[in-house]
Design an enzyme around this catalytic site. Structure first.
Site, PDB file in Angstrom:
ATOM      1  N   LYS A  96       0.810  -1.210   0.000  1.00 13.50           N
ATOM      2  CA  LYS A  96       0.000   0.000   0.000  1.00 13.50           C
ATOM      3  C   LYS A  96       0.845   1.262   0.000  1.00 13.50           C
ATOM      4  O   LYS A  96       0.367   2.340  -0.329  1.00 13.50           O
ATOM      5  CB  LYS A  96      -0.859   0.044   1.287  1.00 13.50           C
ATOM      6  CG  LYS A  96      -1.761  -1.110   1.475  1.00 13.50           C
ATOM      7  CD  LYS A  96      -2.464  -0.966   2.856  1.00 13.50           C
ATOM      8  CE  LYS A  96      -2.871  -2.311   3.338  1.00 13.50           C
ATOM      9  NZ  LYS A  96      -2.844  -2.441   4.776  1.00 13.50           N
ATOM     10  N   GLY A  97       2.103   1.136   0.426  1.00 12.59           N
ATOM     11  CA  GLY A  97       2.909   2.328   0.691  1.00 12.59           C
ATOM     12  C   GLY A  97       3.107   3.255  -0.499  1.00 12.59           C
ATOM     13  O   GLY A  97       3.244   4.465  -0.341  1.00 12.59           O
ATOM     14  N   GLU A 118       7.848   2.024  -6.391  1.00  7.97           N
ATOM     15  CA  GLU A 118       7.919   1.694  -4.965  1.00  7.97           C
ATOM     16  C   GLU A 118       8.047   2.967  -4.138  1.00  7.97           C
ATOM     17  O   GLU A 118       8.543   3.987  -4.629  1.00  7.97           O
ATOM     18  CB  GLU A 118       9.144   0.804  -4.693  1.00  7.97           C
ATOM     19  CG  GLU A 118       8.830  -0.660  -4.522  1.00  7.97           C
ATOM     20  CD  GLU A 118       8.116  -1.002  -3.210  1.00  7.97           C
ATOM     21  OE1 GLU A 118       7.472  -0.119  -2.606  1.00  7.97           O
ATOM     22  OE2 GLU A 118       8.201  -2.162  -2.792  1.00  7.97           O
ATOM     23  N   ASP A 119       7.641   2.900  -2.892  1.00  5.34           N
ATOM     24  CA  ASP A 119       7.819   4.055  -2.005  1.00  5.34           C
ATOM     25  C   ASP A 119       9.207   4.066  -1.374  1.00  5.34           C
ATOM     26  O   ASP A 119       9.831   5.111  -1.258  1.00  5.34           O
ATOM     27  CB  ASP A 119       6.724   4.116  -0.926  1.00  5.34           C
ATOM     28  CG  ASP A 119       6.597   2.822  -0.147  1.00  5.34           C
ATOM     29  OD1 ASP A 119       7.009   1.768  -0.658  1.00  5.34           O
ATOM     30  OD2 ASP A 119       6.088   2.854   0.982  1.00  5.34           O
ATOM     31  N   ASP A 134      14.489  -0.559   1.397  1.00  7.53           N
ATOM     32  CA  ASP A 134      15.149  -0.590   2.699  1.00  7.53           C
ATOM     33  C   ASP A 134      16.193  -1.720   2.638  1.00  7.53           C
ATOM     34  O   ASP A 134      17.286  -1.522   2.118  1.00  7.53           O
ATOM     35  CB  ASP A 134      14.033  -0.848   3.730  1.00  7.53           C
ATOM     36  CG  ASP A 134      14.415  -0.512   5.148  1.00  7.53           C
ATOM     37  OD1 ASP A 134      15.620  -0.502   5.435  1.00  7.53           O
ATOM     38  OD2 ASP A 134      13.525  -0.283   5.965  1.00  7.53           O
ATOM     39  N   LYS A 182      17.041   3.855   1.229  1.00  9.11           N
ATOM     40  CA  LYS A 182      17.743   3.878   2.524  1.00  9.11           C
ATOM     41  C   LYS A 182      18.907   2.882   2.436  1.00  9.11           C
ATOM     42  O   LYS A 182      18.811   1.740   2.889  1.00  9.11           O
ATOM     43  CB  LYS A 182      16.757   3.481   3.631  1.00  9.11           C
ATOM     44  CG  LYS A 182      17.197   3.871   5.025  1.00  9.11           C
ATOM     45  CD  LYS A 182      16.320   3.205   6.067  1.00  9.11           C
ATOM     46  CE  LYS A 182      15.091   4.003   6.401  1.00  9.11           C
ATOM     47  NZ  LYS A 182      14.349   3.396   7.553  1.00  9.11           N
ATOM     48  N   PHE A 235      13.580   6.047  11.001  1.00  8.71           N
ATOM     49  CA  PHE A 235      12.261   5.465  10.730  1.00  8.71           C
ATOM     50  C   PHE A 235      11.333   6.557  10.237  1.00  8.71           C
ATOM     51  O   PHE A 235      10.995   7.477  10.984  1.00  8.71           O
ATOM     52  CB  PHE A 235      11.698   4.778  11.972  1.00  8.71           C
ATOM     53  CG  PHE A 235      10.576   3.845  11.616  1.00  8.71           C
ATOM     54  CD1 PHE A 235      10.839   2.528  11.273  1.00  8.71           C
ATOM     55  CD2 PHE A 235       9.267   4.299  11.556  1.00  8.71           C
ATOM     56  CE1 PHE A 235       9.819   1.678  10.882  1.00  8.71           C
ATOM     57  CE2 PHE A 235       8.238   3.451  11.167  1.00  8.71           C
ATOM     58  CZ  PHE A 235       8.515   2.136  10.842  1.00  8.71           C
ATOM     59  N   VAL A 236      10.944   6.469   8.962  1.00  7.66           N
ATOM     60  CA  VAL A 236      10.144   7.533   8.356  1.00  7.66           C
ATOM     61  C   VAL A 236       8.706   7.085   8.104  1.00  7.66           C
ATOM     62  O   VAL A 236       8.441   5.904   7.864  1.00  7.66           O
ATOM     63  CB  VAL A 236      10.771   8.032   7.035  1.00  7.66           C
ATOM     64  CG1 VAL A 236      12.048   8.813   7.306  1.00  7.66           C
ATOM     65  CG2 VAL A 236      11.052   6.880   6.075  1.00  7.66           C
ATOM     66  N   ASP A 241       4.003   3.857   6.527  1.00  9.52           N
ATOM     67  CA  ASP A 241       3.261   3.680   7.782  1.00  9.52           C
ATOM     68  C   ASP A 241       4.134   3.223   8.934  1.00  9.52           C
ATOM     69  O   ASP A 241       5.245   2.722   8.754  1.00  9.52           O
ATOM     70  CB  ASP A 241       2.163   2.633   7.588  1.00  9.52           C
ATOM     71  CG  ASP A 241       2.731   1.203   7.562  1.00  9.52           C
ATOM     72  OD1 ASP A 241       3.666   0.953   6.780  1.00  9.52           O
ATOM     73  OD2 ASP A 241       2.258   0.367   8.353  1.00  9.52           O
ATOM     74  N   ARG A 267       0.083   7.070   7.174  1.00 11.69           N
ATOM     75  CA  ARG A 267       0.233   7.072   5.710  1.00 11.69           C
ATOM     76  C   ARG A 267      -0.313   8.359   5.093  1.00 11.69           C
ATOM     77  O   ARG A 267       0.115   8.750   4.007  1.00 11.69           O
ATOM     78  CB  ARG A 267      -0.528   5.883   5.098  1.00 11.69           C
ATOM     79  CG  ARG A 267       0.010   4.510   5.441  1.00 11.69           C
ATOM     80  CD  ARG A 267      -0.673   3.478   4.559  1.00 11.69           C
ATOM     81  NE  ARG A 267      -0.566   2.115   5.046  1.00 11.69           N
ATOM     82  CZ  ARG A 267       0.456   1.295   4.785  1.00 11.69           C
ATOM     83  NH1 ARG A 267       1.475   1.722   4.081  1.00 11.69           N
ATOM     84  NH2 ARG A 267       0.464   0.060   5.237  1.00 11.69           N
TER      85      ARG A 267
HETATM   86  C1  PRP Z   1       7.424  -1.539   2.594  1.00  5.57           C
HETATM   87  C2  PRP Z   1       7.694  -0.755   1.323  1.00  5.57           C
HETATM   88  C3  PRP Z   1       8.459  -1.726   0.479  1.00  5.57           C
HETATM   89  C4  PRP Z   1       9.192  -2.577   1.496  1.00  5.57           C
HETATM   90  C5  PRP Z   1      10.627  -2.124   1.547  1.00  5.57           C
HETATM   91  O1  PRP Z   1       6.286  -2.321   2.394  1.00  5.57           O
HETATM   92  O2  PRP Z   1       6.504  -0.346   0.700  1.00  5.57           O
HETATM   93  O3  PRP Z   1       7.600  -2.537  -0.301  1.00  5.57           O
HETATM   94  O4  PRP Z   1       8.579  -2.342   2.770  1.00  5.57           O
HETATM   95  O5  PRP Z   1      11.324  -2.857   2.520  1.00  5.57           O
HETATM   96  P1  PRP Z   1      12.509  -3.836   2.165  1.00  5.57           P
HETATM   97  O6  PRP Z   1      13.383  -3.163   1.153  1.00  5.57           O
HETATM   98  O7  PRP Z   1      13.220  -4.011   3.490  1.00  5.57           O
HETATM   99  O8  PRP Z   1      11.939  -5.122   1.672  1.00  5.57           O
HETATM  100  P2  PRP Z   1       5.496  -3.043   3.591  1.00  5.57           P
HETATM  101  O9  PRP Z   1       5.797  -4.521   3.568  1.00  5.57           O
HETATM  102  O10 PRP Z   1       5.752  -2.323   4.889  1.00  5.57           O
HETATM  103  O11 PRP Z   1       3.977  -2.892   3.137  1.00  5.57           O
HETATM  104  P3  PRP Z   1       3.144  -1.548   2.840  1.00  5.57           P
HETATM  105  O12 PRP Z   1       3.629  -1.000   1.516  1.00  5.57           O
HETATM  106  O13 PRP Z   1       1.740  -2.019   2.761  1.00  5.57           O
HETATM  107  O14 PRP Z   1       3.376  -0.572   3.973  1.00  5.57           O
END
Ligand code: PRP
Length: 194
Positions: free
Chosen positions: A55-56, A112-113, A116, A144, A165-166, A172, A178
């Site tokens: 969802k991000g 992607e948002d 990480d 990041k 942590f953003v 979220d 969000r």
């Molecule tokens: C977040 C973000 C990426 C992922 C990045 O999604 O949207 O998809 O984490 O993290 P990584 O590089 O360590 O894999 P999340 O699983 O939190 O779901 P969301 O988008 O619904 O918040």
């Protein structure tokens, strides 16, 4: 119950829980416009599908697609990492919503948002390559790099951020924050007192 320990769950404070703004609404707007212009130039005359990862990335996708001036199709996947914690990814990825249309022979840009650890995209790239796209590129609003565990080739990048942590603009903590219109740094007390 010891004195001083609250006996009710902590009530989130949308703005008060944010220690500071890392990237403002205006900075986001300007950078998204630049990314949209670049994508439009690079994919001129090609059949492009923007594939957003819910969802991000919802706000980023909504703004980026309107900053792109060539015809595009969109598709949405929802994935969730599991087996980790609220702030740490595990690398195990579950597909909650798959592609709606075939990407066979299409140019695909993953939107992607944040990247990480890179584990989510590492999984998604392998999954999507198996669907035989003509090309597969990656656009992420935030990177990041301090937390990267696997190398991810980023083609379009909004901002590189420090290891904080953003939240906000889609990101979220515990499914909240969000809807903040900027990228903010969460007060550490919020996730250490959870
Ligand atoms: C977040 C973000 C990426 C992922 C990045 O999604 O949207 O998809 O984490 O993290 P990584 O590089 O360590 O894999 P999340 O699983 O939190 O779901 P969301 O988008 O619904 O918040």
């Amino acid at each position: 119950m010891p004195r001083g320990v609250p006996d009710v769950p902590r009530v989130p404070d949308l703005v008060g829980d944010v220690a500071g703004i890392l990237i403002s609404e205006q900075q986001i707007r300007e950078r998204v416009a630049e990314l949209g212009a670049q994508v439009s130039t690079d994919f001129e005359g090609r059949e492009l599908t923007l594939m957003s990862v819910l969802k991000g990335s919802l706000p980023f996708m909504a703004d980026l697609m309107r900053a792109i001036t060539i015809p595009v199709q969109i598709d949405l996947m929802e994935v969730s990492s599991y087996g980790g914690t609220a702030t740490e990814s595990s690398g195990l990825v579950r597909i909650l919503k798959d592609l709606s249309s075939s990407i066979d022979g299409k140019h695909v840009l993953i939107v992607e948002d944040i990247i990480d650890t890179g584990l989510t995209l590492n999984y998604l790239i392998r999954y999507l390559r198996g669907k035989n796209p003509r090309s597969l590129h990656i656009c992420t609003l935030l990177d990041k790099p301090a937390r990267r565990l696997v190398d991810i080739p980023i083609d379009y990048l909004g901002f590189t951020i420090p290891d904080q942590f953003v939240v906000g603009y889609g990101l979220d903590y515990g499914e909240l924050y969000r809807n903040l219109p900027f990228i903010g740094v969460l007060q550490p007390e919020v996730y250490t007192s959870a």
